[in-house]
Scaffold this motif. Sequence first.
Motif, PDB file in Angstrom:
ATOM      1  N   UNK A  58      -0.546  -1.227  -4.158  1.00 41.77           N
ATOM      2  CA  UNK A  58       0.345  -1.310  -5.324  1.00 41.77           C
ATOM      3  C   UNK A  58       1.232  -0.076  -5.415  1.00 41.77           C
ATOM      4  N   UNK A  59       0.688   1.073  -5.102  1.00 42.79           N
ATOM      5  CA  UNK A  59       1.470   2.317  -5.089  1.00 42.79           C
ATOM      6  C   UNK A  59       1.844   2.722  -3.668  1.00 42.79           C
ATOM      7  N   UNK A  60       1.849   1.768  -2.762  1.00 42.32           N
ATOM      8  CA  UNK A  60       2.109   2.053  -1.363  1.00 42.32           C
ATOM      9  C   UNK A  60       3.569   2.256  -1.050  1.00 42.32           C
ATOM     10  N   UNK A  61       3.819   2.534   0.215  1.00 37.96           N
ATOM     11  CA  UNK A  61       5.182   2.847   0.670  1.00 37.96           C
ATOM     12  C   UNK A  61       6.117   1.662   0.479  1.00 37.96           C
ATOM     13  N   UNK A  62       5.653   0.452   0.806  1.00 42.34           N
ATOM     14  CA  UNK A  62       6.524  -0.721   0.709  1.00 42.34           C
ATOM     15  C   UNK A  62       6.924  -0.989  -0.739  1.00 42.34           C
ATOM     16  N   UNK A  63       5.964  -0.925  -1.659  1.00 42.99           N
ATOM     17  CA  UNK A  63       6.294  -1.141  -3.066  1.00 42.99           C
ATOM     18  C   UNK A  63       7.194  -0.052  -3.616  1.00 42.99           C
ATOM     19  N   UNK A  64       6.963   1.177  -3.218  1.00 43.73           N
ATOM     20  CA  UNK A  64       7.832   2.268  -3.666  1.00 43.73           C
ATOM     21  C   UNK A  64       9.254   2.077  -3.176  1.00 43.73           C
ATOM     22  N   UNK A  65       9.400   1.613  -1.929  1.00 47.65           N
ATOM     23  CA  UNK A  65      10.738   1.377  -1.377  1.00 47.65           C
ATOM     24  C   UNK A  65      11.429   0.222  -2.093  1.00 47.65           C
ATOM     25  N   UNK A  66      10.671  -0.839  -2.404  1.00 45.82           N
ATOM     26  CA  UNK A  66      11.264  -1.974  -3.113  1.00 45.82           C
ATOM     27  C   UNK A  66      11.724  -1.580  -4.514  1.00 45.82           C
ATOM     28  N   UNK A  67      10.933  -0.789  -5.216  1.00 42.94           N
ATOM     29  CA  UNK A  67      11.328  -0.366  -6.555  1.00 42.94           C
ATOM     30  C   UNK A  67      12.461   0.648  -6.506  1.00 42.94           C
ATOM     31  N   UNK A  68      12.503   1.475  -5.473  1.00 40.04           N
ATOM     32  CA  UNK A  68      13.581   2.454  -5.347  1.00 40.04           C
ATOM     33  C   UNK A  68      14.920   1.775  -5.114  1.00 40.04           C
ATOM     34  N   UNK A  69      14.917   0.704  -4.316  1.00 42.07           N
ATOM     35  CA  UNK A  69      16.163  -0.018  -4.033  1.00 42.07           C
ATOM     36  C   UNK A  69      16.518  -1.020  -5.117  1.00 42.07           C
ATOM     37  N   UNK A  76      12.710  -4.924  -6.892  1.00 40.50           N
ATOM     38  CA  UNK A  76      11.715  -5.375  -7.867  1.00 40.50           C
ATOM     39  C   UNK A  76      11.506  -4.273  -8.893  1.00 40.50           C
ATOM     40  N   UNK A  77      11.132  -4.662 -10.103  1.00 43.86           N
ATOM     41  CA  UNK A  77      10.927  -3.690 -11.166  1.00 43.86           C
ATOM     42  C   UNK A  77       9.470  -3.250 -11.272  1.00 43.86           C
ATOM     43  N   UNK A  78       8.569  -4.078 -10.796  1.00 45.58           N
ATOM     44  CA  UNK A  78       7.141  -3.758 -10.848  1.00 45.58           C
ATOM     45  C   UNK A  78       6.538  -3.928  -9.462  1.00 45.58           C
ATOM     46  N   UNK A  79       5.428  -3.255  -9.179  1.00 44.09           N
ATOM     47  CA  UNK A  79       4.812  -3.355  -7.854  1.00 44.09           C
ATOM     48  C   UNK A  79       4.375  -4.786  -7.548  1.00 44.09           C
ATOM     49  N   UNK A  80       4.518  -5.155  -6.286  1.00 48.59           N
ATOM     50  CA  UNK A  80       4.099  -6.475  -5.815  1.00 48.59           C
ATOM     51  C   UNK A  80       2.654  -6.384  -5.353  1.00 48.59           C
ATOM     52  N   UNK A  81       1.799  -7.194  -5.945  1.00 50.55           N
ATOM     53  CA  UNK A  81       0.378  -7.141  -5.629  1.00 50.55           C
ATOM     54  C   UNK A  81      -0.009  -8.062  -4.470  1.00 50.55           C
TER      55      UNK A  81
END
Length: 289
Positions: free
Chosen positions: A131-142, A145-150
Amino acid sequence: MSTIRVRSAASYWLAVPAAAWMLGVVVVPIVLLGWVSLWGGRSFSPASPLTLDNYAKFFANKTYLQLALSTVTHTVMLMAVTGVVGYAIAYFMTMKVKHPAWRLVLFLAFVVPFWTSTLIRGIAWVPFLGVNGVINQALMFTGATRSPVEAFLYSRFGISLAQVSLYTMMAAGPVIYMLNNIAPQLREAAMTLKAPPLVVFWRIVFPLTLPGVVIGQVLVFLNVMADFATVATVGGNKHAMLPNLVLLFYEGSQHRAASVVAVLLMACMLIGVIAAMKVVDIRRLGTER
C-alpha cells in the motif's frame, strides 16, 4: 577429438558416476514419494498396505481439484506472457542492439538478478507492491490515483507480476541463443526478394527460433509449477497453488496427502514436457550439423 567409441565399455564406465548421482537424488526420491502416496491404513509405516484411497480422497475433494485447475491455468497464462515478453527482449537484444558493449550491458542487467535466490527476489517485490510501496507512491505522485491501490499485494495480479519478472529471462535466454545462430544471409536474401519484414520474421526467423521458444517455455512451465515461495510471500495466505498445498500437508504431518499432491504435480510436469517435445524434439538440438 575423443577416441572413446560410442557404446564402448569405457563410455559406459564414464557414465557410471552421473548415473549413480541421478539414481540417488532423482529416481530414489521419486520412487519413495510414489510408495508413500500409496500407503493405506491408519498407521504411517512401511508395513502399511498399498491402496489408491489417498488419490481417491484427493479427486473427491472439489477444492483440491479447483486448486489444481487454477495452478495449471495460472501456469499457462505465465507461459504466454513470458513467452511474448521474453521473445521481444531477445529479438531487441540480438537484432536491434548492434554495439557489443551495449549488448553486454543489457545482458548483464537481465542476468545479474538471477545471481540471487528466487525467495529473495520474490520478497523484494513486497516493498514495490504494498500500500505504501513504490508503485502506489508513483501512481499518487502522477495523479493517476488519489488513494493507494490495494490490489497489487496479496493478490493474483501481484503474484503474476512478480513471477513474470522472475521467469521472463528463462524464456528469453534460449531464444537469444537461437537468434545468434541464424545466418544473416537468410534474412538478407529474403529482403532482396522484396519480402516484407513481417513475412521474413514469420517464415524464416520464427521457425528457426522455435526450438529456443519451446525450451524457454519448458523452463518457465517447470519453475512456475514448482514455485511456492513467490506465491507465499507475494500472495500471502489469500492464494495458494499445488506446491503450497504440498507444504501445508507436510507441515501438518499429513505425509501421505503431501506425497499424493507431489506425485500429481510431477505427473503434470511430465505431461507438459512430453507435450513440448511433440512440438520440437529438444533431444536432437546440437546434434545436427
